[in-house]
Enzyme design. Structure first.
Site, mmCIF file in Angstrom:
data_model
loop_
_atom_site.group_PDB
_atom_site.id
_atom_site.type_symbol
_atom_site.label_atom_id
_atom_site.label_comp_id
_atom_site.label_asym_id
_atom_site.label_seq_id
_atom_site.Cartn_x
_atom_site.Cartn_y
_atom_site.Cartn_z
ATOM 1 C CE LYS A 72 -4.128 1.340 -0.071
ATOM 2 N NZ LYS A 72 -5.238 0.980 -0.871
ATOM 3 C CB SER A 99 -9.560 -1.166 -11.965
ATOM 4 O OG SER A 99 -9.369 -0.131 -10.947
ATOM 5 N N GLY A 149 -22.546 4.518 -0.698
ATOM 6 C CA GLY A 149 -21.160 5.242 -1.333
ATOM 7 C C GLY A 149 -21.667 5.267 -2.536
ATOM 8 C CG LEU A 150 -24.348 6.857 -4.789
ATOM 9 C CD1 LEU A 150 -25.334 7.588 -5.098
ATOM 10 C CD2 LEU A 150 -24.633 5.196 -5.283
ATOM 11 C CG ASP A 185 -21.983 9.470 -1.871
ATOM 12 O OD1 ASP A 185 -20.926 8.778 -2.385
ATOM 13 O OD2 ASP A 185 -21.297 10.917 -1.676
ATOM 14 C CB VAL A 186 -20.940 12.112 2.511
ATOM 15 C CG1 VAL A 186 -20.859 10.966 3.655
ATOM 16 C CG2 VAL A 186 -19.622 12.161 1.414
ATOM 17 C CB ALA A 224 -18.150 4.855 1.360
ATOM 18 C CB ALA A 279 -16.059 -0.504 1.638
ATOM 19 C CG ASN A 280 -10.284 -1.975 0.227
ATOM 20 O OD1 ASN A 280 -10.516 -2.922 -0.293
ATOM 21 N ND2 ASN A 280 -9.796 -0.913 -0.715
#
Length: 296
Positions: free
Chosen positions: A71, A130, A154-155, A177-178, A209, A231-232
């Site tokens: 990372k 990707s 989350g968009l 979404d925020v 998100a 989302a990770n």
């Protein structure tokens, strides 16, 4: 420390703190996105780099890729100078690690990094964006779980793509979404406020998100029967998985569900696969998730 190598440097052009964490190269060179974010403290960025690189090792292993996890985290805001600093630092690692897009970066930014190193993927001039492959992998996972109603949290590129695919398949979709301006992206979906979507009465919650959304407090609010999204690091800590299980909520590990993008990009750019062959491997995420759930 279980990581093989951690490099922390102040970028000579940008002046920003750049962190590269290489978790494992046991299966092959490490892969992991480049995240650029204005963290309150550089140590917060280091914590993200350590967690996300370890998760990437698991993602590559479950996807059957001959790669480990890594990372890059840059503490600050995106700039060409920062991207060039990242490229130089990756090049110094001599092929031990390659990067791609993540929060705060996109495919065009990978072209900037590529001016300093060849150890980069998801470039528009190569495999391209990707996010469609990531979305396709999420859909393969959702097909395994079944259901007719979904809440997409989350968009961004992937979340909006997944929500659109679900709508076209005839499902009921709740989104949030925020960024209020994204409300117009999917007029056929039901919009709710970000603090309400966790309690949406749906079959599957799709976190798309940032991570850390599943905590002891939020698990208590869930009304879904399964959680699966791109989302990770969705769990605030590993023990939260047991809280989901105690409530009878199936959790599809994010390192399996979100692997489509890295599978596609590495197959095309690093291993010379055709787009069709790479996408076939992405579709295999469904079978991977089914095997995982069968072991539970």
């Amino acid at each position: 420390m279980e990581h093989e190598r951690i490099v922390i440097r102040r970028g000579p052009r940008s002046g920003l703190t750049i962190i590269i964490a290489v978790h494992s190269t046991a299966r092959g060179p490490a892969l992991g996105g480049c995240r650029i974010k204005p963290y309150p403290d550089w140590r917060d960025g280091l914590e993200d780099a350590l967690r996300l690189s370890a998760a990437m090792t698991a993602k590559c292993a479950d996807a059957g890729l001959d790669h480990g996890g890594g990372k890059t985290v840059v503490v600050g805001t995106p700039s060409v100078a920062a991207l060039h600093d990242v490229g130089d630092l990756i090049e110094e690692l001599g092929g031990r690690y390659a990067t791609g897009p993540d929060v705060g970066t996109g495919p065009a930014d990978m072209e900037q990094i590529a001016t300093r190193t060849r150890h980069v993927f998801c470039r528009p001039s190569a495999s391209g964006d990707s996010s469609p492959a990531t979305a396709a992998g999420v859909m393969a996972a959702l097909d395994v779980l079944g259901g007719t109603s979904f809440a997409v949290m989350g968009l961004g590129h992937v979340g909006a793509d997944v929500a659109g695919r679900l709508l076209r398949a005839g499902h009921r979709v709740v989104v949030s979404d925020v960024d209020e301006s994204k409300r117009s992206l999917l007029p056929a979906a039901t919009w709710v406020a970000p603090d309400e979507i966790l309690a949406a009465d749906v079959d599957v919650l799709v976190p798309a998100a940032l991570g850390g959304v599943l905590t002891p407090a939020t698990v208590e609010r869930l009304r879904c029967r399964a959680v699966a999204g791109p989302a990770n690091n969705q769990l605030d800590r590993p023990e939260t998985a047991a809280l989901l299980a105690a409530r009878g909520i199936v959790w599809a590990p994010d390192h399996i569900v979100s692997a489509g993008g890295v599978i596609y990009a590495t197959e095309v750019e690093l291993h010379g696969a055709t787009p069709a062959a790479a996408m076939a491997r992405v579709e295999g995420i469904g079978a991977t998730l089914r095997r995982h759930l069968d072991r539970l």
